[in-house]
Design a protein around this motif. Structure first.
Motif, short mmCIF file in Angstrom:
data_model
loop_
_atom_site.label_atom_id
_atom_site.label_comp_id
_atom_site.label_asym_id
_atom_site.label_seq_id
_atom_site.Cartn_x
_atom_site.Cartn_y
_atom_site.Cartn_z
N ASN A 202 63.87 104.44 -39.38
CA ASN A 202 63.68 103.37 -40.37
C ASN A 202 64.54 102.14 -40.07
O ASN A 202 64.09 101.00 -40.23
N ILE A 203 65.77 102.38 -39.64
CA ILE A 203 66.68 101.28 -39.32
C ILE A 203 66.17 100.50 -38.11
O ILE A 203 66.18 99.26 -38.11
N ARG B 240 63.16 100.20 -37.12
CA ARG B 240 61.98 99.44 -37.54
C ARG B 240 62.36 98.23 -38.39
O ARG B 240 61.63 97.24 -38.44
N SER B 241 63.51 98.31 -39.05
CA SER B 241 63.93 97.25 -39.97
C SER B 241 64.52 96.04 -39.25
O SER B 241 64.36 94.91 -39.72
N TYR B 242 65.21 96.26 -38.13
CA TYR B 242 65.90 95.16 -37.45
C TYR B 242 65.00 93.97 -37.12
O TYR B 242 65.35 92.82 -37.46
N ILE C 175 64.02 92.12 -40.32
CA ILE C 175 65.12 91.32 -40.88
C ILE C 175 65.25 90.01 -40.10
O ILE C 175 65.45 88.94 -40.68
N SER D 111 55.18 96.47 -44.94
CA SER D 111 56.06 97.32 -44.13
C SER D 111 57.50 97.24 -44.63
O SER D 111 58.20 98.25 -44.74
N VAL D 112 57.92 96.01 -44.97
CA VAL D 112 59.27 95.82 -45.51
C VAL D 112 59.43 96.54 -46.84
O VAL D 112 60.41 97.25 -47.08
N LEU E 206 59.68 100.26 -46.38
CA LEU E 206 60.99 100.64 -45.86
C LEU E 206 62.06 100.55 -46.95
O LEU E 206 62.97 101.39 -47.02
N MET E 207 61.95 99.55 -47.80
CA MET E 207 62.89 99.41 -48.91
C MET E 207 62.75 100.56 -49.91
O MET E 207 63.72 100.96 -50.56
N PHE F 113 66.58 93.83 -48.87
CA PHE F 113 66.20 94.57 -47.67
C PHE F 113 67.41 94.75 -46.75
O PHE F 113 67.67 95.84 -46.22
N VAL G 133 69.27 98.34 -45.69
CA VAL G 133 69.52 98.77 -44.30
C VAL G 133 71.00 99.03 -44.08
O VAL G 133 71.38 100.01 -43.42
#
Length: 227
Positions: A71-72, A74-76, A79, A94-95, A98-99, A188, A192
């Motif tokens: 998840n992290i 995918r988050s970078y 962001i 998607s954001v 993930l949140m 968000f 993360v």
């Protein structure tokens, strides 16, 4: 004649005392051996159960580390796009997804509680095992505190924000201009950050559990071989 009789009585009395001493000593040593045997059997039982608990815990925490790491990662990039106002509308969902991901680890300490309740902690003869057992519980309790803090943030900020901006049935963002909302980026990013901090604590406990597990297995082998 009287002297001879006295000597015979003395020898007989000495023989009786010797027999009684041998009997008492044998009973004492037998009882001591039995107690030691029972103690060893109980230690093997507890060690085996602790190994089972820690095997479960290792699997549980490994899966959580892997899931959060995915998840992290995918988050970078998301962001980065948010910070540069380049996030595509189709990435908003998607954001939000993930949140909305939140989970805790649920480790097993059944045997620990059993040992403490029965007052059998000293049955574990290996000092390193006792020390690592206590450290395992302490590390997990520290994680619980961090997870509680994260959960408060999640329920007080993330959940309301996602519910207000995300249609759960259609799985679509209610307002596509949300990408320009600074709260969106802040929530968000904080989410993360919490995952990263917890990930470090999970990894520390995971490494500790691996070492503890190895020690338990070698200790059990020694106990079985000496009994």
């Amino acid at each position: 004649m009287r002297i001879i009789t006295t000597m015979k009585n003395f020898k007989y009395a000495l023989f009786e005392v010797t027999i009684v001493f041998i009997g008492v000593s044998s009973a004492f040593f037998l009882n001591n051996w039995t107690n030691q045997k029972d103690r060893s059997i109980k230690e093997i039982y507890y060690t085996s159960k602790i190994i089972e608990d820690q095997s479960y815990n290792i699997t549980e925490i490994k899966e959580k580390i892997e899931m959060d790491a995915t998840n992290i990662s995918r988050s970078y990039p998301l962001i980065h796009e948010l910070l540069h106002n380049t996030l595509p509308e189709d990435s908003i969902v998607s954001v939000l997804n993930l949140m909305a991901t939140f989970g805790r680890i649920n480790l097993k300490f059944t045997t620990y509680e059993e040992i403490i309740t029965n007052g059998d902690f000293n049955i574990l003869s290996n000092d390193s095992i006792r020390s690592m057992f206590i450290e395992t519980k302490t590390l997990y309790e520290d994680i619980i505190i961090s997870e509680d803090f994260y959960e408060d943030f999640y329920h007080n900020f993330i959940v309301p924000y996602v519910m207000n901006n995300f249609d759960m049935l259609s799985e679509k963002a209610i307002n596509n201009s949300i990408a320009q909302d600074f709260r969106f980026t802040n929530h968000f990013g904080a989410n993360v950050s919490f995952k990263e901090q917890l990930g470090e604590e999970y990894k520390k406990l995971y490494d500790h559990l691996i070492e503890f597990h190895r020690l338990l297995i070698s200790s059990k082998e020694e106990l079985v071989n000496t009994n």
